[in-house]
Enzyme design. Structure first.
Site, mmCIF file in Angstrom:
data_model
loop_
_atom_site.group_PDB
_atom_site.id
_atom_site.type_symbol
_atom_site.label_atom_id
_atom_site.label_comp_id
_atom_site.label_asym_id
_atom_site.label_seq_id
_atom_site.Cartn_x
_atom_site.Cartn_y
_atom_site.Cartn_z
ATOM 1 N N ASP A 99 0.820 -1.210 0.000
ATOM 2 C CA ASP A 99 0.000 0.000 0.000
ATOM 3 C C ASP A 99 0.856 1.263 0.000
ATOM 4 O OD1 ASP A 99 -2.422 -1.235 -0.104
ATOM 5 O OD2 ASP A 99 -2.944 -0.947 1.997
ATOM 6 N N LYS A 114 -3.641 3.260 -2.623
ATOM 7 C CA LYS A 114 -4.867 4.024 -2.832
ATOM 8 C C LYS A 114 -4.751 5.305 -2.023
ATOM 9 C CE LYS A 114 -8.820 1.822 -2.820
ATOM 10 N NZ LYS A 114 -9.181 1.989 -4.241
ATOM 11 N N MET A 171 -7.710 9.585 8.319
ATOM 12 C CA MET A 171 -8.082 10.150 7.011
ATOM 13 C C MET A 171 -9.148 11.236 7.151
ATOM 14 S SD MET A 171 -8.178 6.455 5.055
ATOM 15 C CE MET A 171 -9.135 5.706 6.399
#
Length: 285
Positions: A64, A86, A201
Protein backbone atom coordinates in the site's frame (compact mmCIF):
# COMPACT_ATOMS: atom_id res chain seq x y z
CA UNK A 1 12.75 -33.57 33.84
CA UNK A 2 16.27 -32.53 32.89
CA UNK A 3 18.17 -30.32 35.29
CA UNK A 4 20.46 -29.02 32.54
CA UNK A 5 19.81 -26.51 29.78
CA UNK A 6 17.98 -27.65 26.67
CA UNK A 7 19.87 -27.83 23.40
CA UNK A 8 18.07 -24.74 22.15
CA UNK A 9 19.01 -22.81 25.30
CA UNK A 10 22.59 -23.91 24.79
CA UNK A 11 22.44 -22.71 21.18
CA UNK A 12 21.11 -19.35 22.35
CA UNK A 13 24.05 -19.00 24.67
CA UNK A 14 26.39 -19.16 21.65
CA UNK A 15 24.59 -16.46 19.66
CA UNK A 16 23.67 -12.85 20.21
CA UNK A 17 21.17 -10.35 18.89
CA UNK A 18 18.82 -11.21 16.05
CA UNK A 19 20.79 -14.36 15.22
CA UNK A 20 18.94 -16.01 18.09
CA UNK A 21 15.81 -15.94 15.93
CA UNK A 22 17.30 -18.04 13.12
CA UNK A 23 16.44 -21.38 14.73
CA UNK A 24 12.93 -20.39 15.79
CA UNK A 25 10.00 -22.35 14.38
CA UNK A 26 8.24 -19.56 12.48
CA UNK A 27 5.03 -20.65 10.70
CA UNK A 28 5.44 -21.90 7.14
CA UNK A 29 4.54 -19.45 4.39
CA UNK A 30 3.32 -21.95 1.83
CA UNK A 31 2.86 -21.48 -1.93
CA UNK A 32 -0.67 -20.38 -2.81
CA UNK A 33 -1.19 -18.55 0.48
CA UNK A 34 -1.82 -14.85 1.04
CA UNK A 35 -0.56 -13.23 4.23
CA UNK A 36 -2.24 -9.92 5.08
CA UNK A 37 0.31 -8.15 7.21
CA UNK A 38 0.35 -4.82 9.02
CA UNK A 39 3.70 -3.02 8.72
CA UNK A 40 2.95 -0.53 11.49
CA UNK A 41 2.54 3.25 11.39
CA UNK A 42 5.77 3.98 9.52
CA UNK A 43 8.94 3.44 11.55
CA UNK A 44 10.53 0.19 10.32
CA UNK A 45 11.37 -0.84 13.87
CA UNK A 46 7.68 -1.10 14.72
CA UNK A 47 7.00 -4.02 12.41
CA UNK A 48 6.48 -7.45 13.98
CA UNK A 49 8.72 -10.50 13.78
CA UNK A 50 6.07 -12.25 11.69
CA UNK A 51 6.08 -9.31 9.29
CA UNK A 52 9.83 -9.60 8.83
CA UNK A 53 9.55 -13.38 8.47
CA UNK A 54 6.92 -12.97 5.75
CA UNK A 55 9.16 -10.56 3.85
CA UNK A 56 11.93 -13.16 3.90
CA UNK A 57 9.68 -15.95 2.61
CA UNK A 58 7.35 -14.32 0.09
CA UNK A 59 7.51 -14.48 -3.71
CA UNK A 60 5.64 -11.23 -4.28
CA UNK A 61 4.72 -8.20 -2.15
CA UNK A 62 1.55 -6.25 -2.96
CA UNK A 63 1.98 -3.11 -0.89
CA UNK A 64 0.00 0.00 0.00
CA UNK A 65 0.85 3.69 -0.27
CA UNK A 66 1.23 3.98 3.50
CA UNK A 67 4.01 1.40 3.71
CA UNK A 68 7.33 3.12 4.41
CA UNK A 69 9.60 2.40 1.38
CA UNK A 70 12.50 1.84 3.79
CA UNK A 71 10.72 -1.31 4.96
CA UNK A 72 10.75 -2.76 1.45
CA UNK A 73 14.54 -2.91 1.37
CA UNK A 74 14.25 -5.83 3.80
CA UNK A 75 12.24 -7.96 1.35
CA UNK A 76 14.24 -10.99 0.22
CA UNK A 77 16.28 -10.67 -2.95
CA UNK A 78 14.31 -11.82 -5.97
CA UNK A 79 10.82 -11.17 -4.61
CA UNK A 80 8.54 -9.10 -6.86
CA UNK A 81 7.20 -5.76 -5.64
CA UNK A 82 3.77 -4.61 -6.82
CA UNK A 83 2.42 -1.23 -5.79
CA UNK A 84 -1.30 -1.13 -5.01
CA UNK A 85 -1.58 2.18 -3.22
CA UNK A 86 -4.87 4.02 -2.83
CA UNK A 87 -4.60 7.74 -2.04
CA UNK A 88 -7.52 10.16 -2.04
CA UNK A 89 -7.79 12.35 -5.15
CA UNK A 90 -5.07 10.46 -7.05
CA UNK A 91 -5.29 7.72 -9.71
CA UNK A 92 -5.45 4.43 -7.83
CA UNK A 93 -6.28 0.81 -8.52
CA UNK A 94 -9.79 -0.16 -7.50
CA UNK A 95 -10.31 -2.41 -4.51
CA UNK A 96 -11.75 -5.04 -6.84
CA UNK A 97 -8.61 -4.94 -9.00
CA UNK A 98 -6.38 -5.38 -5.96
CA UNK A 99 -8.39 -8.32 -4.65
CA UNK A 100 -8.48 -10.05 -8.03
CA UNK A 101 -4.72 -9.63 -8.31
CA UNK A 102 -4.19 -11.26 -4.92
CA UNK A 103 -6.33 -14.20 -5.97
CA UNK A 104 -4.55 -14.47 -9.34
CA UNK A 105 -1.10 -14.51 -7.75
CA UNK A 106 -2.09 -17.06 -5.10
CA UNK A 107 -3.71 -19.36 -7.65
CA UNK A 108 -0.48 -19.21 -9.64
CA UNK A 109 1.27 -20.77 -6.65
CA UNK A 110 2.93 -17.64 -5.33
CA UNK A 111 3.56 -16.84 -1.69
CA UNK A 112 1.74 -13.50 -1.62
CA UNK A 113 2.49 -10.88 1.01
CA UNK A 114 -0.24 -8.24 1.13
CA UNK A 115 1.57 -5.51 3.05
CA UNK A 116 -0.46 -2.69 4.56
CA UNK A 117 0.43 0.33 6.64
CA UNK A 118 -0.68 0.20 10.26
CA UNK A 119 -3.02 -2.72 10.95
CA UNK A 120 -4.80 -4.48 8.06
CA UNK A 121 -8.16 -4.50 9.84
CA UNK A 122 -8.14 -0.88 11.04
CA UNK A 123 -9.76 1.05 8.16
CA UNK A 124 -7.48 -0.87 5.80
CA UNK A 125 -10.08 -2.98 3.97
CA UNK A 126 -8.32 -6.10 5.12
CA UNK A 127 -11.62 -7.65 6.10
CA UNK A 128 -13.02 -7.15 2.60
CA UNK A 129 -9.93 -8.68 1.02
CA UNK A 130 -10.12 -11.72 3.30
CA UNK A 131 -13.79 -12.20 2.46
CA UNK A 132 -12.95 -12.37 -1.21
CA UNK A 133 -9.97 -14.64 -0.66
CA UNK A 134 -12.17 -16.99 1.35
CA UNK A 135 -14.79 -16.92 -1.40
CA UNK A 136 -12.15 -17.91 -3.95
CA UNK A 137 -10.82 -20.70 -1.76
CA UNK A 138 -7.47 -19.00 -1.20
CA UNK A 139 -5.94 -19.72 2.23
CA UNK A 140 -4.73 -16.72 4.18
CA UNK A 141 -3.15 -15.60 7.45
CA UNK A 142 -3.65 -12.28 9.26
CA UNK A 143 -0.65 -10.63 10.93
CA UNK A 144 -1.84 -7.61 12.95
CA UNK A 145 0.22 -4.43 13.00
CA UNK A 146 0.57 -1.43 15.28
CA UNK A 147 -2.09 1.01 14.16
CA UNK A 148 -1.29 4.70 13.82
CA UNK A 149 -4.22 5.59 16.06
CA UNK A 150 -2.36 4.00 18.98
CA UNK A 151 1.32 3.80 18.02
CA UNK A 152 1.33 7.13 16.23
CA UNK A 153 -0.17 8.83 19.26
CA UNK A 154 2.51 7.26 21.45
CA UNK A 155 5.19 8.81 19.25
CA UNK A 156 3.50 12.17 19.76
CA UNK A 157 3.41 11.81 23.55
CA UNK A 158 -0.33 11.12 23.73
CA UNK A 159 -1.63 7.96 25.43
CA UNK A 160 -4.75 6.67 23.67
CA UNK A 161 -6.18 6.04 27.14
CA UNK A 162 -5.19 7.39 30.55
CA UNK A 163 -7.11 6.86 33.75
CA UNK A 164 -6.95 10.57 34.58
CA UNK A 165 -8.26 11.63 31.18
CA UNK A 166 -10.30 8.94 29.45
CA UNK A 167 -11.36 5.37 30.07
CA UNK A 168 -12.64 5.02 26.52
CA UNK A 169 -11.66 6.05 23.01
CA UNK A 170 -13.49 6.07 19.69
CA UNK A 171 -11.78 5.28 16.39
CA UNK A 172 -13.46 6.43 13.20
CA UNK A 173 -12.66 7.21 9.59
CA UNK A 174 -12.93 10.71 8.17
CA UNK A 175 -14.28 9.65 4.79
CA UNK A 176 -16.41 6.92 3.29
CA UNK A 177 -15.90 4.81 0.14
CA UNK A 178 -16.87 7.78 -2.03
CA UNK A 179 -14.23 10.00 -0.42
CA UNK A 180 -16.82 12.20 1.25
CA UNK A 181 -17.46 12.82 4.93
CA UNK A 182 -19.14 9.66 6.30
CA UNK A 183 -22.89 10.08 6.10
CA UNK A 184 -23.81 7.04 8.20
CA UNK A 185 -22.03 8.17 11.37
CA UNK A 186 -24.26 9.27 14.24
CA UNK A 187 -22.29 12.44 14.97
CA UNK A 188 -24.33 13.53 18.02
CA UNK A 189 -23.75 10.12 19.58
CA UNK A 190 -20.03 10.19 18.73
CA UNK A 191 -19.70 13.72 20.12
CA UNK A 192 -20.83 12.58 23.55
CA UNK A 193 -19.69 8.95 23.65
CA UNK A 194 -16.03 9.30 24.57
CA UNK A 195 -13.67 11.98 25.91
CA UNK A 196 -11.17 11.14 23.15
CA UNK A 197 -11.90 10.63 19.46
CA UNK A 198 -9.18 9.36 17.12
CA UNK A 199 -9.84 9.90 13.42
CA UNK A 200 -8.09 8.42 10.41
CA UNK A 201 -8.08 10.15 7.01
CA UNK A 202 -9.99 13.09 8.45
CA UNK A 203 -7.92 16.15 7.50
CA UNK A 204 -9.76 16.83 4.25
CA UNK A 205 -13.19 16.98 5.91
CA UNK A 206 -12.08 18.18 9.34
CA UNK A 207 -14.05 21.44 9.16
CA UNK A 208 -17.30 19.60 8.40
CA UNK A 209 -16.58 16.95 11.03
CA UNK A 210 -15.81 19.57 13.66
CA UNK A 211 -19.05 21.40 12.89
CA UNK A 212 -21.00 18.14 13.20
CA UNK A 213 -19.38 17.33 16.55
CA UNK A 214 -20.08 20.81 17.93
CA UNK A 215 -23.67 20.61 16.72
CA UNK A 216 -23.87 17.26 18.50
CA UNK A 217 -22.86 18.79 21.82
CA UNK A 218 -19.06 18.69 21.80
CA UNK A 219 -17.37 21.73 23.33
CA UNK A 220 -16.10 24.21 20.74
CA UNK A 221 -12.85 24.73 22.65
CA UNK A 222 -12.06 21.02 22.82
CA UNK A 223 -8.41 20.47 21.80
CA UNK A 224 -7.66 19.05 18.36
CA UNK A 225 -4.23 17.59 17.63
CA UNK A 226 -3.05 16.60 14.15
CA UNK A 227 -0.18 14.11 13.99
CA UNK A 228 1.33 13.95 10.49
CA UNK A 229 3.71 11.20 9.36
CA UNK A 230 3.49 9.56 12.76
CA UNK A 231 6.61 7.73 14.04
CA UNK A 232 8.71 9.00 11.14
CA UNK A 233 11.74 11.34 11.43
CA UNK A 234 9.67 14.06 9.72
CA UNK A 235 6.71 13.66 12.09
CA UNK A 236 4.84 16.90 12.73
CA UNK A 237 2.32 17.70 15.46
CA UNK A 238 -0.08 20.64 15.20
CA UNK A 239 -2.64 21.89 17.71
CA UNK A 240 -5.88 23.80 17.37
CA UNK A 241 -9.44 23.69 18.73
CA UNK A 242 -12.57 22.07 17.41
CA UNK A 243 -14.07 25.46 16.58
CA UNK A 244 -10.95 26.58 14.68
CA UNK A 245 -10.07 23.22 13.09
CA UNK A 246 -11.49 23.91 9.63
CA UNK A 247 -9.83 27.30 9.32
CA UNK A 248 -6.58 25.88 10.69
CA UNK A 249 -6.44 23.14 8.05
CA UNK A 250 -7.25 25.60 5.26
CA UNK A 251 -4.50 27.97 6.37
CA UNK A 252 -1.79 25.52 7.44
CA UNK A 253 -2.41 22.53 5.14
CA UNK A 254 -0.98 19.92 7.53
CA UNK A 255 0.78 17.06 5.74
CA UNK A 256 -0.93 13.73 5.26
CA UNK A 257 -1.16 10.91 6.17
CA UNK A 258 -2.28 12.23 9.51
CA UNK A 259 -4.16 11.16 12.61
CA UNK A 260 -6.57 13.67 14.16
CA UNK A 261 -7.17 13.50 17.89
CA UNK A 262 -10.08 15.32 19.53
CA UNK A 263 -9.92 15.61 23.30
CA UNK A 264 -7.55 16.01 26.19
CA UNK A 265 -5.15 13.18 25.36
CA UNK A 266 -2.99 16.05 24.16
CA UNK A 267 -2.73 17.39 27.73
CA UNK A 268 0.03 14.86 28.38
CA UNK A 269 2.29 16.03 25.58
CA UNK A 270 4.06 18.58 27.80
CA UNK A 271 5.35 15.66 29.91
CA UNK A 272 5.35 12.70 27.51
CA UNK A 273 6.64 14.24 24.27
CA UNK A 274 9.69 11.96 24.17
CA UNK A 275 10.40 11.81 20.41
CA UNK A 276 13.09 14.50 20.46
CA UNK A 277 15.01 15.63 17.34
CA UNK A 278 18.12 13.71 18.42
CA UNK A 279 16.12 10.46 18.50
CA UNK A 280 14.78 11.07 14.99
CA UNK A 281 18.26 10.72 13.56
CA UNK A 282 17.75 6.96 13.75
CA UNK A 283 15.43 6.03 10.83
CA UNK A 284 14.50 2.67 12.38
CA UNK A 285 12.34 4.46 14.93
Amino acid sequence: MSNGPTKRAADWAETTGFARLDAEAFPDFLPGWVWLVGAGPGAPGLMSLLCYHAMQQCDVVVYDALVNPDILRWVKVGAELEYAGKRGGKPSPTQRDITLRLIELAQAGKRVLRLKGGDPFMFGRGGEECQNLAGAGVPFRIVPGITAGVGGLAYAGMPATHRDTNHSVIFLTGHDASGKMPANVNWPAVAKASPVIVMYMAVKHLGEIAAALIAGGRKADDPVTIVSNASMPHQQVASTTLEQAGAFVAAQEPPTPAIVVVGHASDWRSVLDWYAPALRENPIG
